[in-house]
Design an enzyme around this catalytic site. Sequence first.
Site, PDB file in Angstrom:
ATOM      1  N   SER A  21      56.014  43.848  43.639  1.00 35.57           N
ATOM      2  CA  SER A  21      56.015  44.721  42.468  1.00 35.57           C
ATOM      3  C   SER A  21      54.693  45.473  42.324  1.00 35.57           C
ATOM      4  O   SER A  21      53.618  44.916  42.530  1.00 35.57           O
ATOM      5  CB  SER A  21      56.255  43.878  41.215  1.00 35.57           C
ATOM      6  OG  SER A  21      56.151  44.663  40.054  1.00 35.57           O
ATOM      7  N   LYS A  45      58.721  48.115  40.376  1.00 30.82           N
ATOM      8  CA  LYS A  45      57.514  48.318  39.569  1.00 30.82           C
ATOM      9  C   LYS A  45      57.682  47.520  38.281  1.00 30.82           C
ATOM     10  O   LYS A  45      58.784  47.410  37.752  1.00 30.82           O
ATOM     11  CB  LYS A  45      57.376  49.811  39.261  1.00 30.82           C
ATOM     12  CG  LYS A  45      56.075  50.189  38.587  1.00 30.82           C
ATOM     13  CD  LYS A  45      55.911  51.695  38.594  1.00 30.82           C
ATOM     14  CE  LYS A  45      54.577  52.109  37.988  1.00 30.82           C
ATOM     15  NZ  LYS A  45      53.420  51.498  38.649  1.00 30.82           N
ATOM     16  N   LEU A  73      50.267  48.571  34.140  1.00 28.51           N
ATOM     17  CA  LEU A  73      51.728  48.561  34.036  1.00 28.51           C
ATOM     18  C   LEU A  73      52.316  49.903  33.609  1.00 28.51           C
ATOM     19  O   LEU A  73      53.227  49.964  32.777  1.00 28.51           O
ATOM     20  CB  LEU A  73      52.204  47.454  33.074  1.00 28.51           C
ATOM     21  CG  LEU A  73      52.057  46.013  33.563  1.00 28.51           C
ATOM     22  CD1 LEU A  73      52.566  45.050  32.511  1.00 28.51           C
ATOM     23  CD2 LEU A  73      52.808  45.788  34.870  1.00 28.51           C
ATOM     24  N   ASN A 126      57.150  38.437  35.067  1.00 28.73           N
ATOM     25  CA  ASN A 126      55.709  38.491  35.304  1.00 28.73           C
ATOM     26  C   ASN A 126      54.963  37.974  34.072  1.00 28.73           C
ATOM     27  O   ASN A 126      54.884  38.657  33.053  1.00 28.73           O
ATOM     28  CB  ASN A 126      55.304  39.936  35.615  1.00 28.73           C
ATOM     29  CG  ASN A 126      53.828  40.057  35.933  1.00 28.73           C
ATOM     30  OD1 ASN A 126      53.114  39.063  36.021  1.00 28.73           O
ATOM     31  ND2 ASN A 126      53.374  41.284  36.100  1.00 28.73           N
ATOM     32  N   CYS A 129      49.621  39.164  34.310  1.00 30.15           N
ATOM     33  CA  CYS A 129      48.928  40.431  34.587  1.00 30.15           C
ATOM     34  C   CYS A 129      47.499  40.443  34.055  1.00 30.15           C
ATOM     35  O   CYS A 129      47.292  40.523  32.845  1.00 30.15           O
ATOM     36  CB  CYS A 129      49.680  41.596  33.965  1.00 30.15           C
ATOM     37  SG  CYS A 129      50.901  42.269  35.057  1.00 30.15           S
ATOM     38  N   VAL A 190      50.811  34.332  44.723  1.00 27.66           N
ATOM     39  CA  VAL A 190      50.049  34.500  43.501  1.00 27.66           C
ATOM     40  C   VAL A 190      49.958  35.977  43.154  1.00 27.66           C
ATOM     41  O   VAL A 190      50.043  36.831  44.027  1.00 27.66           O
ATOM     42  CB  VAL A 190      48.615  33.941  43.645  1.00 27.66           C
ATOM     43  CG1 VAL A 190      48.642  32.456  43.916  1.00 27.66           C
ATOM     44  CG2 VAL A 190      47.821  34.664  44.726  1.00 27.66           C
ATOM     45  N   GLY A 242      49.861  37.274  48.709  1.00 25.60           N
ATOM     46  CA  GLY A 242      48.418  37.301  48.509  1.00 25.60           C
ATOM     47  C   GLY A 242      47.703  37.600  49.811  1.00 25.60           C
ATOM     48  O   GLY A 242      47.370  36.693  50.571  1.00 25.60           O
ATOM     49  N   GLY A 264      52.156  43.400  49.420  1.00 26.06           N
ATOM     50  CA  GLY A 264      51.726  44.342  48.401  1.00 26.06           C
ATOM     51  C   GLY A 264      50.703  45.339  48.879  1.00 26.06           C
ATOM     52  O   GLY A 264      51.030  46.437  49.335  1.00 26.06           O
TER      53      GLY A 264
END
Length: 300
Positions: A21, A45, A73, A126, A129, A190, A242, A264
Amino acid sequence: MANLGVKFGKVDFKNPVVMASGTFGFGREYNEIYDIQKLGGVSSKGLTLEKREGNTGMRVWETPSGMMNSVGLENPGVQGFIDNELQFFKELDLVRIANVGGGTLEDYIKGVELLNNQPIDMIELNISCPNVKAGGMAFGIKNEVAREVVREVRSITDLPLVIKLSPNAEDIVGMAKVCEEEGADGISLVNTFKALAIDIHKRKPVFDNIYAGLSGPAIKPIALRMVHEVSKNVDIPVMGMGGITSAKDAIEFIMAGSTCIQVGTANFINPKIGLEIIDGIEKFMKAEGIKTLDEIRGIL
């Protein structure tokens, strides 16, 4: 013949590679570069109940072997996603994951309720953040706070529910257990590490929000350790992430206990990294005589 397919709870993935994401949008732009349906899945997203413009000022900052972000975000909101993005998203032949964040418990509940009857395969909640002032982080630090949000969201959705954990949690193993106790179908971890960058010439933080999220290869050894610890202590599947930038990294996470892995930051370095990782995993399996990933998962 190597079989890359994996089963994450009740959900079947054609391969274990999922785009994380916040690094892949809703897949539309990357699909212009390659056929993203070759991936195992895409996590959207991060969606909040209301549309967000995101943070002001610097949003991305390069660090040694990593990247910091303070996007905040930015997203079209859950209804905006349903109205404008879901048509493309739902037609993808892969596992479609809606990542949902929120600043309050009510936001999480209302957001998930809107997604309940939509053509998605999984919710990634989530609660972690570090790059927004209101959202996620408050729920991702203390176990009992996380317990409440997982319990309430679980009670209002039948969709597979995966909880995304923060490495900044007081007790990440304990938090994973709490999520499992409250009915989560899986754990992803993570998220980014809370971090700081300073502009020595301006004598002020680089980011308007002061702190930002650190990702990339620099965090991989710590993320790998946390995935190993969590996967050894829960009976639900784990999506590990991660700093994964290669098939070797992905295989390490699988050996540490991950059923799926998420990629990511590497997408910003190499937009086709997902395909390369899938190909690399398959080549490794053939070279090692591995028929399914079950043979090497959690072997440590």
